[in-house]
Structures are given as C-alpha cells and as structure tokens.
Design a protein around this motif. Structure first.
Motif, PDB file in Angstrom:
ATOM      1  N   THR A   1     -13.128  -1.065   6.847  1.00 41.54           N
ATOM      2  CA  THR A   1     -12.021  -1.056   7.802  1.00 41.54           C
ATOM      3  C   THR A   1     -11.742  -2.452   8.353  1.00 41.54           C
ATOM      4  O   THR A   1     -10.822  -2.624   9.134  1.00 41.54           O
ATOM      5  CB  THR A   1     -12.338  -0.110   8.977  1.00 41.54           C
ATOM      6  OG1 THR A   1     -13.538  -0.553   9.598  1.00 41.54           O
ATOM      7  CG2 THR A   1     -12.473   1.313   8.496  1.00 41.54           C
TER       8      THR A   1
ATOM      9  N   GLN B   1      -3.367   5.838  -1.024  1.00 40.18           N
ATOM     10  CA  GLN B   1      -4.661   5.267  -1.410  1.00 40.18           C
ATOM     11  C   GLN B   1      -4.526   4.313  -2.593  1.00 40.18           C
ATOM     12  O   GLN B   1      -5.499   4.064  -3.309  1.00 40.18           O
ATOM     13  CB  GLN B   1      -5.646   6.383  -1.748  1.00 40.18           C
ATOM     14  CG  GLN B   1      -6.169   7.138  -0.534  1.00 40.18           C
ATOM     15  CD  GLN B   1      -6.913   6.229   0.431  1.00 40.18           C
ATOM     16  OE1 GLN B   1      -6.427   5.939   1.523  1.00 40.18           O
ATOM     17  NE2 GLN B   1      -8.081   5.770   0.030  1.00 40.18           N
ATOM     18  N   THR B   2      -3.327   3.773  -2.811  1.00 37.59           N
ATOM     19  CA  THR B   2      -3.094   2.858  -3.925  1.00 37.59           C
ATOM     20  C   THR B   2      -2.546   1.539  -3.419  1.00 37.59           C
ATOM     21  O   THR B   2      -1.650   1.520  -2.572  1.00 37.59           O
ATOM     22  CB  THR B   2      -2.094   3.472  -4.930  1.00 37.59           C
ATOM     23  OG1 THR B   2      -2.619   4.707  -5.416  1.00 37.59           O
ATOM     24  CG2 THR B   2      -1.843   2.552  -6.107  1.00 37.59           C
TER      25      THR B   2
ATOM     26  N   TRP C   1      -4.681  -3.271   5.133  1.00 40.26           N
ATOM     27  CA  TRP C   1      -4.471  -3.601   3.732  1.00 40.26           C
ATOM     28  C   TRP C   1      -3.150  -4.350   3.551  1.00 40.26           C
ATOM     29  O   TRP C   1      -2.478  -4.197   2.555  1.00 40.26           O
ATOM     30  CB  TRP C   1      -4.549  -2.360   2.843  1.00 40.26           C
ATOM     31  CG  TRP C   1      -5.879  -1.714   2.943  1.00 40.26           C
ATOM     32  CD1 TRP C   1      -6.190  -0.675   3.772  1.00 40.26           C
ATOM     33  CD2 TRP C   1      -7.081  -2.063   2.273  1.00 40.26           C
ATOM     34  NE1 TRP C   1      -7.522  -0.371   3.646  1.00 40.26           N
ATOM     35  CE2 TRP C   1      -8.094  -1.198   2.729  1.00 40.26           C
ATOM     36  CE3 TRP C   1      -7.403  -3.028   1.337  1.00 40.26           C
ATOM     37  CZ2 TRP C   1      -9.386  -1.281   2.264  1.00 40.26           C
ATOM     38  CZ3 TRP C   1      -8.696  -3.091   0.886  1.00 40.26           C
ATOM     39  CH2 TRP C   1      -9.671  -2.226   1.337  1.00 40.26           C
TER      40      TRP C   1
ATOM     41  N   ARG D   1       0.848  -1.188   0.000  1.00 40.84           N
ATOM     42  CA  ARG D   1       0.000   0.000   0.000  1.00 40.84           C
ATOM     43  C   ARG D   1       0.881   1.234   0.000  1.00 40.84           C
ATOM     44  O   ARG D   1       1.836   1.340   0.761  1.00 40.84           O
ATOM     45  CB  ARG D   1      -0.894   0.015   1.236  1.00 40.84           C
ATOM     46  CG  ARG D   1      -1.794   1.232   1.241  1.00 40.84           C
ATOM     47  CD  ARG D   1      -2.702   1.252   2.428  1.00 40.84           C
ATOM     48  NE  ARG D   1      -3.536   2.453   2.369  1.00 40.84           N
ATOM     49  CZ  ARG D   1      -4.507   2.709   3.188  1.00 40.84           C
ATOM     50  NH1 ARG D   1      -4.796   1.860   4.157  1.00 40.84           N
ATOM     51  NH2 ARG D   1      -5.216   3.813   3.079  1.00 40.84           N
TER      52      ARG D   1
ATOM     53  N   SER E   1      -6.688   1.707  -7.091  1.00 42.23           N
ATOM     54  CA  SER E   1      -6.964   2.839  -6.214  1.00 42.23           C
ATOM     55  C   SER E   1      -7.929   2.400  -5.130  1.00 42.23           C
ATOM     56  O   SER E   1      -8.977   1.821  -5.418  1.00 42.23           O
ATOM     57  CB  SER E   1      -7.579   4.001  -6.999  1.00 42.23           C
ATOM     58  OG  SER E   1      -6.645   4.506  -7.918  1.00 42.23           O
ATOM     59  N   LEU E   2      -7.571   2.652  -3.874  1.00 43.40           N
ATOM     60  CA  LEU E   2      -8.451   2.321  -2.755  1.00 43.40           C
ATOM     61  C   LEU E   2      -9.551   3.367  -2.660  1.00 43.40           C
ATOM     62  O   LEU E   2      -9.266   4.563  -2.578  1.00 43.40           O
ATOM     63  CB  LEU E   2      -7.672   2.298  -1.442  1.00 43.40           C
ATOM     64  CG  LEU E   2      -6.653   1.187  -1.277  1.00 43.40           C
ATOM     65  CD1 LEU E   2      -5.875   1.395   0.020  1.00 43.40           C
ATOM     66  CD2 LEU E   2      -7.342  -0.150  -1.271  1.00 43.40           C
ATOM     67  N   PRO E   3     -10.792   2.938  -2.684  1.00 41.31           N
ATOM     68  CA  PRO E   3     -11.872   3.908  -2.530  1.00 41.31           C
ATOM     69  C   PRO E   3     -11.903   4.458  -1.108  1.00 41.31           C
ATOM     70  O   PRO E   3     -11.538   3.776  -0.154  1.00 41.31           O
ATOM     71  CB  PRO E   3     -13.136   3.092  -2.827  1.00 41.31           C
ATOM     72  CG  PRO E   3     -12.753   1.687  -2.588  1.00 41.31           C
ATOM     73  CD  PRO E   3     -11.283   1.584  -2.857  1.00 41.31           C
ATOM     74  N   ARG E   4     -12.320   5.688  -0.968  1.00 42.38           N
ATOM     75  CA  ARG E   4     -12.389   6.297   0.362  1.00 42.38           C
ATOM     76  C   ARG E   4     -13.389   5.567   1.258  1.00 42.38           C
ATOM     77  O   ARG E   4     -13.273   5.585   2.464  1.00 42.38           O
ATOM     78  CB  ARG E   4     -12.754   7.767   0.248  1.00 42.38           C
ATOM     79  CG  ARG E   4     -11.700   8.542  -0.537  1.00 42.38           C
ATOM     80  CD  ARG E   4     -11.534   9.934  -0.014  1.00 42.38           C
ATOM     81  NE  ARG E   4     -10.565  10.672  -0.806  1.00 42.38           N
ATOM     82  CZ  ARG E   4      -9.260  10.663  -0.560  1.00 42.38           C
ATOM     83  NH1 ARG E   4      -8.781   9.969   0.431  1.00 42.38           N
ATOM     84  NH2 ARG E   4      -8.439  11.358  -1.316  1.00 42.38           N
ATOM     85  N   SER E   5     -14.341   4.889   0.636  1.00 35.83           N
ATOM     86  CA  SER E   5     -15.353   4.160   1.404  1.00 35.83           C
ATOM     87  C   SER E   5     -14.932   2.713   1.679  1.00 35.83           C
ATOM     88  O   SER E   5     -15.764   1.894   2.045  1.00 35.83           O
ATOM     89  CB  SER E   5     -16.673   4.162   0.637  1.00 35.83           C
ATOM     90  OG  SER E   5     -16.504   3.489  -0.605  1.00 35.83           O
ATOM     91  N   ALA E   6     -13.661   2.410   1.523  1.00 38.13           N
ATOM     92  CA  ALA E   6     -13.185   1.039   1.723  1.00 38.13           C
ATOM     93  C   ALA E   6     -13.464   0.588   3.154  1.00 38.13           C
ATOM     94  O   ALA E   6     -13.377   1.381   4.091  1.00 38.13           O
ATOM     95  CB  ALA E   6     -11.700   0.958   1.422  1.00 38.13           C
TER      96      ALA E   6
END
Length: 109
Positions: free
Chosen positions: A70, A10-11, A104, A7, A63-68
C-alpha cells in the motif's frame, strides 16, 4: 509520460515507448516493491526505432497482486540482455523506471 500508466481495477496498463535511434530489443516490464521484490512481470516485444519522428508504442498489461503493497511500488523495464549489456546498449537508463504512489499513479518528479 503523462497517461502512460493507468490502473483499471486490478490491472495496470502501461504504454511503452521506443524513442531511440535504433530498434529496441525485447524486454521485460517488472512491477516491484520499492525494496526490489518482483510482484508481477510481462514481456515487451522488440520495437522498431521511431520513423518520421513518431514513437513506436507497445501496450503492456500487468495484473496487480492482491498482496500488493500500500506504500507504492515501481515499474522497471529490463532488456532481454544481461545488465552489463543493457548499460552499454543504452545512452541512459533514467527513462526505464517510474515510481508509483499508493494509488498506483505515477509520482511526478
């Protein structure tokens, strides 16, 4: 393998390997929740079979979405063919999925 998923902000950077004795067809890398909802996806190019015992590699970025979530997720490789063909084309599907923890990072088995 160790170090194949990293990671950076956000990638997610993923190193995809071709380890079989035949060329690997194009595929898609999916980032999914543990329930199977797709969060992100990226194409993986066709990879030639390893030559002289050296694996063939393809770097893939998601790209990791902001809504990923937890509570972790999973990465899953899906061949371009349908699921029926995939099951017949591969000896095992066990190396096509990896579970990630809430940071992640790959969860070791």
């Amino acid at each position: 393998g160790r170090g194949d998923v990293r990671r950076k902000g956000q990638t997610l950077q993923v190193q995809v390997h071709s380890l079989g004795h035949q060329d690997a067809p194009a595929a898609t890398l999916l980032l999914e929740t543990l329930e199977g909802d797709i969060l992100a996806q990226a194409p993986i190019p066709a990879l030639p079979a390893p030559r002289q015992l050296q694996p063939q590699l393809a770097p893939v970025s998601l790209s990791l979405p902001r809504s990923a979530p937890t509570q972790g997720a999973r990465l899953r490789l899906v061949l371009a063919s349908d699921a029926q063909d995939q099951a017949q084309a591969e000896i095992t599907l066990l190396n096509n999925e990896v579970i990630l923890d809430q940071r992640w990072q790959v969860v070791e088995n």
